[in-house]
Scaffold this motif. Sequence first.
Motif, short mmCIF file in Angstrom:
data_model
loop_
_atom_site.label_atom_id
_atom_site.label_comp_id
_atom_site.label_asym_id
_atom_site.label_seq_id
_atom_site.Cartn_x
_atom_site.Cartn_y
_atom_site.Cartn_z
N THR A 136 0.81 -1.22 0.00
CA THR A 136 0.00 0.00 0.00
C THR A 136 0.85 1.27 0.00
O THR A 136 0.35 2.34 -0.35
N LEU A 137 2.12 1.18 0.40
CA LEU A 137 3.00 2.35 0.43
C LEU A 137 4.44 1.86 0.42
O LEU A 137 4.77 0.86 1.08
N THR A 138 5.31 2.54 -0.33
CA THR A 138 6.73 2.19 -0.33
C THR A 138 7.56 3.47 -0.29
O THR A 138 7.07 4.55 -0.62
N GLN A 139 8.80 3.31 0.10
CA GLN A 139 9.74 4.43 0.09
C GLN A 139 11.13 3.89 -0.24
O GLN A 139 11.67 3.06 0.49
N ASN A 140 11.68 4.33 -1.35
CA ASN A 140 13.05 4.01 -1.76
C ASN A 140 13.34 2.52 -1.93
O ASN A 140 14.44 2.06 -1.63
N ILE A 141 12.35 1.75 -2.38
CA ILE A 141 12.57 0.32 -2.62
C ILE A 141 11.99 -0.06 -3.99
O ILE A 141 11.30 0.73 -4.62
N LYS A 142 12.27 -1.31 -4.41
CA LYS A 142 11.83 -1.76 -5.73
C LYS A 142 10.41 -2.30 -5.75
O LYS A 142 9.80 -2.37 -6.82
N LEU A 143 9.86 -2.71 -4.61
CA LEU A 143 8.46 -3.11 -4.59
C LEU A 143 7.61 -1.90 -4.91
O LEU A 143 7.99 -0.76 -4.62
N ARG A 144 6.42 -2.14 -5.50
CA ARG A 144 5.54 -1.05 -5.91
C ARG A 144 4.18 -1.17 -5.24
O ARG A 144 3.73 -2.28 -4.92
N VAL A 145 3.53 -0.02 -5.09
CA VAL A 145 2.15 -0.01 -4.59
C VAL A 145 1.32 -0.90 -5.50
O VAL A 145 1.47 -0.89 -6.72
N ASN A 146 0.45 -1.70 -4.88
CA ASN A 146 -0.46 -2.68 -5.52
C ASN A 146 0.20 -4.00 -5.88
O ASN A 146 -0.48 -4.90 -6.36
N ASP A 147 1.53 -4.15 -5.67
CA ASP A 147 2.12 -5.48 -5.78
C ASP A 147 1.45 -6.39 -4.75
O ASP A 147 1.19 -5.97 -3.62
N VAL A 148 1.16 -7.61 -5.15
CA VAL A 148 0.64 -8.62 -4.21
C VAL A 148 1.70 -9.70 -4.10
O VAL A 148 2.19 -10.21 -5.11
N LEU A 149 2.08 -10.02 -2.86
CA LEU A 149 3.23 -10.89 -2.66
C LEU A 149 2.96 -11.90 -1.55
O LEU A 149 2.01 -11.77 -0.78
N THR A 150 3.84 -12.90 -1.48
CA THR A 150 3.78 -13.91 -0.44
C THR A 150 4.88 -13.64 0.58
O THR A 150 6.03 -13.41 0.21
N LEU A 151 4.50 -13.65 1.87
CA LEU A 151 5.44 -13.40 2.96
C LEU A 151 5.03 -14.26 4.15
O LEU A 151 3.88 -14.19 4.58
N HIS A 152 5.96 -15.05 4.65
CA HIS A 152 5.66 -15.91 5.80
C HIS A 152 5.99 -15.23 7.12
O HIS A 152 5.24 -15.37 8.09
N SER A 153 7.12 -14.53 7.19
CA SER A 153 7.50 -13.85 8.43
C SER A 153 8.51 -12.76 8.12
O SER A 153 9.15 -12.78 7.07
N VAL A 154 8.64 -11.83 9.06
CA VAL A 154 9.65 -10.79 8.95
C VAL A 154 10.28 -10.65 10.33
O VAL A 154 9.60 -10.72 11.35
N THR A 155 11.62 -10.49 10.37
CA THR A 155 12.36 -10.48 11.62
C THR A 155 13.31 -9.31 11.67
O THR A 155 14.05 -9.07 10.71
N VAL A 156 13.31 -8.58 12.78
CA VAL A 156 14.26 -7.48 12.97
C VAL A 156 15.68 -8.06 12.90
O VAL A 156 15.98 -9.09 13.49
N GLY A 157 16.55 -7.40 12.14
CA GLY A 157 17.93 -7.83 12.01
C GLY A 157 18.20 -8.77 10.85
O GLY A 157 19.35 -9.04 10.53
#
Length: 196
Positions: A136-157
């Motif tokens: 829904t929102l990006t800043q300075n990355i290659k992913l774009r608004v409205n991309d739909v993706l698969t993500l299982h988990s995200v971890t600090v570090g």
Amino acid sequence: MDEYKALELLLKITIKNLGFTPRTPADFNMASIIIRRKIEATISSSTLKRLWGYIGYGSKPSPNTLNRLARYNDYIDWNSFVKNAGRNCDGDTSVYLTESVVTAESLSPGDVLIVEWFKDKMCEMEFLGDYRFKVTLTQNIKLRVNDVLTLHSVTVGLPLSVSMINRGNKVIAGYIGAKSNGVLYIKIQRSNKKKK
């Protein structure tokens, strides 16, 4: 355990919890930010540079610095770490991931996941269910608004690793963000929608 060995062990555990070994000024700045976000207290990057020997240290670290570093590693304070480090760690720097990890299973459809990393990069995405997120929102990355993706988990570090990105009629196999230094910050905005 004597204080010198305890400090050495605390730095090893800190490296494990940060997910990287600070080696450059940018690394020390990032470590300072990560620590501040977790414990809501600051250890300056110059202090961290002295702790890791990047710059000279003419004296022992202050009790305040040691307490904050111990708190970052889930100890009450430095004294608690010194008393328990030898008994509980035995040199093992393995750690359990707790509040620093978010899994798709812990989210409800409509929840928004905000992930930030170094150099003002961020991604905000809405959880759709079944490990799928819509950007829904990006800043300075290659992913774009409205991309739909698969993500299982995200971890600090650790890097942000997503797969099966649907961008209109195009499918992109995967994307890795925060590859060098890992994710700095994760926030969840819970949806007001109730589960049915």
